[in-house]
Write an enzyme that holds these catalytic residues in place. Structure first.
Site, short mmCIF file in Angstrom:
data_model
loop_
_atom_site.label_atom_id
_atom_site.label_comp_id
_atom_site.label_asym_id
_atom_site.label_seq_id
_atom_site.Cartn_x
_atom_site.Cartn_y
_atom_site.Cartn_z
N ILE A 14 -19.96 -13.26 -8.33
CA ILE A 14 -18.99 -14.18 -8.89
C ILE A 14 -19.80 -15.36 -9.25
O ILE A 14 -19.49 -16.01 -10.03
CB ILE A 14 -17.84 -14.58 -7.57
CG1 ILE A 14 -17.11 -13.13 -7.16
CG2 ILE A 14 -17.04 -15.75 -8.18
CD1 ILE A 14 -16.30 -13.61 -6.11
N LEU A 35 -31.57 -14.94 -3.18
CA LEU A 35 -32.08 -13.58 -3.98
C LEU A 35 -32.36 -12.52 -2.74
O LEU A 35 -33.16 -11.75 -2.56
CB LEU A 35 -33.23 -13.65 -4.74
CG LEU A 35 -33.04 -14.28 -5.96
CD1 LEU A 35 -34.47 -14.38 -6.56
CD2 LEU A 35 -32.06 -13.95 -6.78
N THR A 36 -31.05 -12.35 -1.81
CA THR A 36 -31.19 -11.33 -0.57
C THR A 36 -30.62 -10.12 -1.58
O THR A 36 -30.56 -9.94 -3.00
CB THR A 36 -30.17 -11.44 0.24
OG1 THR A 36 -28.87 -11.90 -0.22
CG2 THR A 36 -30.69 -12.80 1.21
N THR A 134 -12.03 -16.51 0.94
CA THR A 134 -11.66 -15.26 0.61
C THR A 134 -10.27 -15.20 1.29
O THR A 134 -9.86 -15.81 2.36
CB THR A 134 -12.41 -14.23 1.26
OG1 THR A 134 -11.66 -12.66 1.27
CG2 THR A 134 -12.84 -14.34 2.69
N ASP A 135 -9.41 -14.07 0.76
CA ASP A 135 -7.92 -13.91 1.43
C ASP A 135 -8.37 -13.48 2.60
O ASP A 135 -7.15 -13.14 3.75
CB ASP A 135 -7.06 -13.09 0.35
CG ASP A 135 -7.66 -11.85 -0.10
OD1 ASP A 135 -8.88 -11.51 0.31
OD2 ASP A 135 -6.94 -11.22 -0.87
N GLU A 136 -9.41 -12.32 2.87
CA GLU A 136 -9.60 -11.94 4.27
C GLU A 136 -9.27 -12.84 5.56
O GLU A 136 -9.32 -12.25 6.50
CB GLU A 136 -10.98 -11.21 4.10
CG GLU A 136 -10.91 -10.02 3.04
CD GLU A 136 -12.00 -9.35 3.38
OE1 GLU A 136 -12.32 -8.80 4.18
OE2 GLU A 136 -12.65 -8.59 2.12
N TYR A 160 -17.11 -10.50 9.02
CA TYR A 160 -17.22 -11.27 7.79
C TYR A 160 -16.00 -12.38 7.61
O TYR A 160 -16.30 -13.49 7.44
CB TYR A 160 -17.17 -10.23 6.56
CG TYR A 160 -16.78 -10.92 5.35
CD1 TYR A 160 -17.69 -11.77 4.93
CD2 TYR A 160 -15.62 -10.57 4.83
CE1 TYR A 160 -17.33 -12.41 3.70
CE2 TYR A 160 -15.20 -11.23 3.61
CZ TYR A 160 -15.88 -12.14 3.20
OH TYR A 160 -15.82 -12.82 1.71
N ALA A 162 -14.10 -13.51 9.62
CA ALA A 162 -14.09 -14.44 10.97
C ALA A 162 -15.47 -15.62 10.60
O ALA A 162 -15.21 -17.01 10.83
CB ALA A 162 -14.67 -14.07 12.30
N LYS A 164 -16.07 -16.40 7.35
CA LYS A 164 -15.81 -17.27 6.23
C LYS A 164 -14.49 -18.37 6.92
O LYS A 164 -14.35 -19.48 6.44
CB LYS A 164 -15.16 -16.19 5.08
CG LYS A 164 -16.14 -15.56 4.47
CD LYS A 164 -17.03 -16.49 3.69
CE LYS A 164 -16.52 -17.18 2.49
NZ LYS A 164 -17.43 -17.88 1.86
N VAL A 216 -13.58 7.38 -0.22
CA VAL A 216 -12.49 6.78 0.03
C VAL A 216 -11.74 6.50 1.50
O VAL A 216 -12.06 7.62 2.22
CB VAL A 216 -11.29 7.20 -0.62
CG1 VAL A 216 -9.79 6.25 -0.37
CG2 VAL A 216 -11.32 7.50 -2.37
N ASP A 291 -12.30 5.82 8.56
CA ASP A 291 -11.92 4.65 8.25
C ASP A 291 -12.84 3.69 8.97
O ASP A 291 -13.32 4.03 10.30
CB ASP A 291 -10.62 4.32 8.57
CG ASP A 291 -10.08 3.09 7.71
OD1 ASP A 291 -10.69 2.36 6.93
OD2 ASP A 291 -8.50 2.93 7.54
N HIS A 295 -9.74 -2.24 9.78
CA HIS A 295 -9.43 -2.05 8.35
C HIS A 295 -8.08 -2.76 8.12
O HIS A 295 -7.07 -2.07 8.18
CB HIS A 295 -9.66 -0.54 7.55
CG HIS A 295 -9.97 -0.79 6.28
ND1 HIS A 295 -10.01 0.42 5.47
CD2 HIS A 295 -9.92 -1.73 5.47
CE1 HIS A 295 -10.12 0.22 4.24
NE2 HIS A 295 -9.93 -1.31 4.11
#
Length: 353
Positions: A14, A35-36, A134-136, A160, A162, A164, A216, A291, A295
């Site tokens: 992004i 630059l990771t 993020t929406d997460e 992740y 948490a 953010k 998937v 899964d 999730h």
């Protein structure tokens, strides 16, 4: 008016879209990136060498370097996109996500505040710290419920999300406590060119191009709202320049799809563009894998506030954006083949069920 901007994480997916947009629109852009594994200067090829762009390899936690850049480049705004982002990686190594997304953000806020306090009154009024999230952070949205809005309570499910969520709260705290002029945005899943190959859409495209298995999670029933990355970059510019201080704006594509539906659509488009040598339909390559923990079932965003206050509208439908994305990957092997050949080659972390 903001015309000189620091973009953190500008070599990422992004972030590079934001850099390309702002440079093309005449902003002076300083791109800062550590630059990771997911940062790639090749993603900035279109703006490297432009007189209104410069790249600095550095860590957002390096307060001294950030302060120097803010002062020397006379920067009027920060668009903060630098973050560890892959949920699967956060499950394996949560500490790295805390270090970058939480500690790094706090140190960046400290640098921004110190710089802001040195500015003349009018410049202080126009300065912005735009935190991109993020929406997460809102957690799991049941299939039969509504959509996320700016007032939805936070309920992160993964390390992740948490991290953010914590960074969102720290940004708001620096506004409420110290007066730093901030704006925040939370977006739905992005897709488009230059997307790191381990994420669902680019991984599926590249595996499908090469005739590999298409992993998937679960039964593919999880639902995400998809936003084309260039539409997101346009929205981020508007939030930074027109958003109200202290406010949050949700940015989505109004394009909910199941993960399985996304994968099947990619298969069908590629079968039409470039069939496999033996004629095998790519849907037969789909392979369900165990899964991941925690999730979330569904994410969906209501972008009404951004649409009404900023007059922003997404330009790409999911179908048109996905077709553009697939065509880009077909035409740009030079970018993704070295990544696929590296140790970060792009594999989902689930196991075959």
């Amino acid at each position: 008016m903001i015309r000189r901007v620091l973009v953190t994480g500008g070599a990422g997916f992004i972030g590079s879209a934001v850099c390309r947009r702002l440079v093309g629109r005449g902003y002076h852009v300083v791109c800062l990136d550590k630059l990771t594994y997911a940062g790639n200067r090749a993603s900035l090829r279109d703006v490297e060498g432009e007189s209104n762009f410069c790249f600095v390899e550095a860590d957002i936690a390096d307060t001294e370097t950030v302060l120097r850049l803010l002062h020397d480049e006379q920067l009027q705004g920060i668009m903060h996109l630098a973050a560890e982002t892959h949920v699967d990686r956060s499950i394996d190594s949560p500490a790295a996500f805390v270090e970058t997304n939480v500690v790094g953000t706090v140190r960046l806020l400290d640098a921004a505040l110190a710089h802001w306090r040195t500015l003349p009154a009018r410049a202080r009024e126009h300065f912005r710290f735009h935190h991109v999230s993020t929406d997460e952070v809102f957690g799991d949205l049941p299939f039969d419920s509504g959509v996320f809005t700016e007032t939805t309570p936070y309920a992160p499910s993964s390390p992740y999300s948490a991290s953010k969520a914590a960074s969102d709260h720290f940004v708001r705290a620096w506004h409420e406590t110290y007066g730093l002029p901030v704006v925040l945005s939370n977006c739905s899943n992005n897709y488009g060119p230059w997307h790191f190959p381990e994420k669902l859409i680019p991984l599926t495209i590249l595996n499908a191009i090469e005739g590999r298995k298409l992993p998937v999670y679960g039964r593919g029933e999880n639902v995400r709202d998809w936003l084309y990355v260039d539409d997101h970059a346009e929205a981020l510019e508007q939030v930074m320049t027109e958003g109200r201080v202290g406010e949050t704006y949700l940015l989505g594509g109004r394009a909910e799809r199941t993960n399985l539906g996304v994968v099947e659509t990619i298969c069908d488009i590629l079968d039409g563009r470039t069939p496999l040598p033996d004629g095998t339909p790519r849907r037969l390559l789909i392979e369900f894998v165990t899964d991941r923990p925690g999730h979330d079932r569904r994410y969906a965003i209501d972008s009404a506030k951004a649409e009404s206050e900023l007059a922003w509208r997404r330009r790409e439908t999911f179908d048109s954006g996905l077709a553009r994305t697939i065509d880009w990957y077909l035409a740009n092997r030079w970018w993704w083949e070295p990544i696929r050949a590296s140790s970060y080659g792009g594999e989902r972390l689930g196991r075959v069920a």
